[in-house]
Scaffold this motif. Structure first.
Motif, PDB file in Angstrom:
ATOM      1  N   LYS A 191     -24.377  73.587 -73.595  1.00 45.42           N
ATOM      2  CA  LYS A 191     -24.340  72.367 -74.452  1.00 45.42           C
ATOM      3  C   LYS A 191     -22.995  71.959 -74.501  1.00 45.42           C
ATOM      4  O   LYS A 191     -22.666  70.827 -74.467  1.00 45.42           O
ATOM      5  CB  LYS A 191     -24.624  72.642 -75.785  1.00 45.42           C
ATOM      6  N   LEU A 192     -21.797  73.025 -74.532  1.00 47.92           N
ATOM      7  CA  LEU A 192     -20.584  72.733 -74.681  1.00 47.92           C
ATOM      8  C   LEU A 192     -19.943  71.831 -73.368  1.00 47.92           C
ATOM      9  O   LEU A 192     -19.342  70.988 -73.406  1.00 47.92           O
ATOM     10  CB  LEU A 192     -19.667  73.815 -75.181  1.00 47.92           C
ATOM     11  N   LEU A 193     -20.193  72.649 -72.327  1.00 47.98           N
ATOM     12  CA  LEU A 193     -19.979  72.218 -71.011  1.00 47.98           C
ATOM     13  C   LEU A 193     -20.528  70.829 -70.650  1.00 47.98           C
ATOM     14  O   LEU A 193     -19.731  69.717 -70.189  1.00 47.98           O
ATOM     15  CB  LEU A 193     -20.288  73.148 -69.667  1.00 47.98           C
ATOM     16  N   LEU A 194     -21.822  70.553 -71.227  1.00 42.87           N
ATOM     17  CA  LEU A 194     -22.265  69.267 -70.905  1.00 42.87           C
ATOM     18  C   LEU A 194     -21.503  68.272 -71.645  1.00 42.87           C
ATOM     19  O   LEU A 194     -21.339  66.950 -71.417  1.00 42.87           O
ATOM     20  CB  LEU A 194     -23.905  69.282 -71.300  1.00 42.87           C
ATOM     21  N   ALA A 195     -21.407  68.578 -72.848  1.00 45.06           N
ATOM     22  CA  ALA A 195     -20.561  67.448 -73.875  1.00 45.06           C
ATOM     23  C   ALA A 195     -19.145  67.095 -73.392  1.00 45.06           C
ATOM     24  O   ALA A 195     -18.678  66.183 -73.606  1.00 45.06           O
ATOM     25  CB  ALA A 195     -20.510  68.321 -75.340  1.00 45.06           C
ATOM     26  N   HIS A 196     -18.623  68.134 -72.569  1.00 45.73           N
ATOM     27  CA  HIS A 196     -17.278  67.848 -71.757  1.00 45.73           C
ATOM     28  C   HIS A 196     -17.419  67.401 -70.622  1.00 45.73           C
ATOM     29  O   HIS A 196     -16.361  67.234 -69.776  1.00 45.73           O
ATOM     30  CB  HIS A 196     -16.383  69.200 -71.933  1.00 45.73           C
ATOM     31  N   GLY A 197     -18.680  66.890 -70.227  1.00 42.30           N
ATOM     32  CA  GLY A 197     -18.647  66.244 -68.863  1.00 42.30           C
ATOM     33  C   GLY A 197     -19.015  67.081 -67.749  1.00 42.30           C
ATOM     34  O   GLY A 197     -18.917  66.471 -66.432  1.00 42.30           O
ATOM     35  N   ALA A 198     -19.649  68.116 -67.879  1.00 41.14           N
ATOM     36  CA  ALA A 198     -20.076  68.957 -66.627  1.00 41.14           C
ATOM     37  C   ALA A 198     -21.128  68.306 -65.777  1.00 41.14           C
ATOM     38  O   ALA A 198     -22.012  67.547 -66.597  1.00 41.14           O
ATOM     39  CB  ALA A 198     -20.545  70.202 -67.179  1.00 41.14           C
ATOM     40  N   ASP A 199     -21.031  68.347 -64.723  1.00 35.54           N
ATOM     41  CA  ASP A 199     -22.219  67.502 -63.629  1.00 35.54           C
ATOM     42  C   ASP A 199     -23.384  68.408 -63.743  1.00 35.54           C
ATOM     43  O   ASP A 199     -23.386  69.396 -63.332  1.00 35.54           O
ATOM     44  CB  ASP A 199     -21.552  67.617 -62.247  1.00 35.54           C
TER      45      ASP A 199
END
Length: 199
Positions: A163-171
């Motif tokens: 979730k944190l990675l996706l919130a920071h723009g992870a592909d």
């Protein structure tokens, strides 16, 4: 103070003290070295970094971390590159305090090990992730196998990290060298809830 003596394995007393995690002794040996050579230290910076990382292991005792921190500051004050130890400190100790100290000394948050793994890939601590994001760690860097931090989160079954990675723009669609996406990794590990998040 024979801090430069090398044994048959090529190790100095300083390195051996670090390997045994006797960081107080390592600080004493370092002070002896500096007394003998007051104008400059004779051990190269990269050697100091290798000594420090040799002293960290999965079972490093909590009570030894203050001595390690003091030795780390000594080495940093002597000019050691903080990026040379950031990955190991993050991965092994998961110490917010030590990581903050290194980042404050301008350590590169994207420093990787020999396999290309970065601290963002290695840690699952929300506090550590927040520190790394605060230092502008790049979320979509790849290791030697083309895996991103999101692949690692999927493999670890770590939905909070994902979730944190996706919130920071992870592909979400990043494919590894083998063609695996975070979604396919989560499926292969039987984590249906995380797989749904990664659709």
């Amino acid at each position: 103070c024979a801090v430069y003596a090398v044994n048959e394995s090529g190790n100095t007393p300083l390195r051996l003290a670090c390997e045994c995690r006797n960081f107080a002794l390592a600080r004493f040996l370092r002070s002896c070295e500096k007394k003998e050579h007051s104008s400059s230290a004779c051990f190269p910076d990269i050697y100091l970094a290798s000594c420090l990382t040799a002293g960290l292991s999965w079972n490093v005792e909590e009570e030894k971390l203050p001595d390690f921190r003091a030795l780390l500051i000594d080495f940093l004050d002597d000019g050691m590159n903080p990026s040379d130890v950031l990955f190991t400190v993050c991965r092994i100790t998961e110490s917010v305090d030590l990581t903050r100290l290194l980042l404050a000394r301008d350590a590169d948050p994207d420093t990787a090990d020999d396999s290309g793994q970065t601290a963002l890939m290695a840690t699952d601590s929300p506090a550590m992730l927040a520190l790394l994001f605060g230092a502008n760690a790049r979320v979509d860097l790849r290791d030697g196998e083309g895996q991103s931090a999101l692949h690692y989160a999927a493999r670890q079954g770590d939905s909070e990290k994902a979730k944190l990675l996706l919130a920071h723009g992870a592909d979400i669609n990043a494919a590894s060298n083998a063609g695996e996406t975070p979604f396919s990794v989560a499926v292969s590990y039987g984590d249906s809830d995380l797989a749904l998040m990664l659709l």
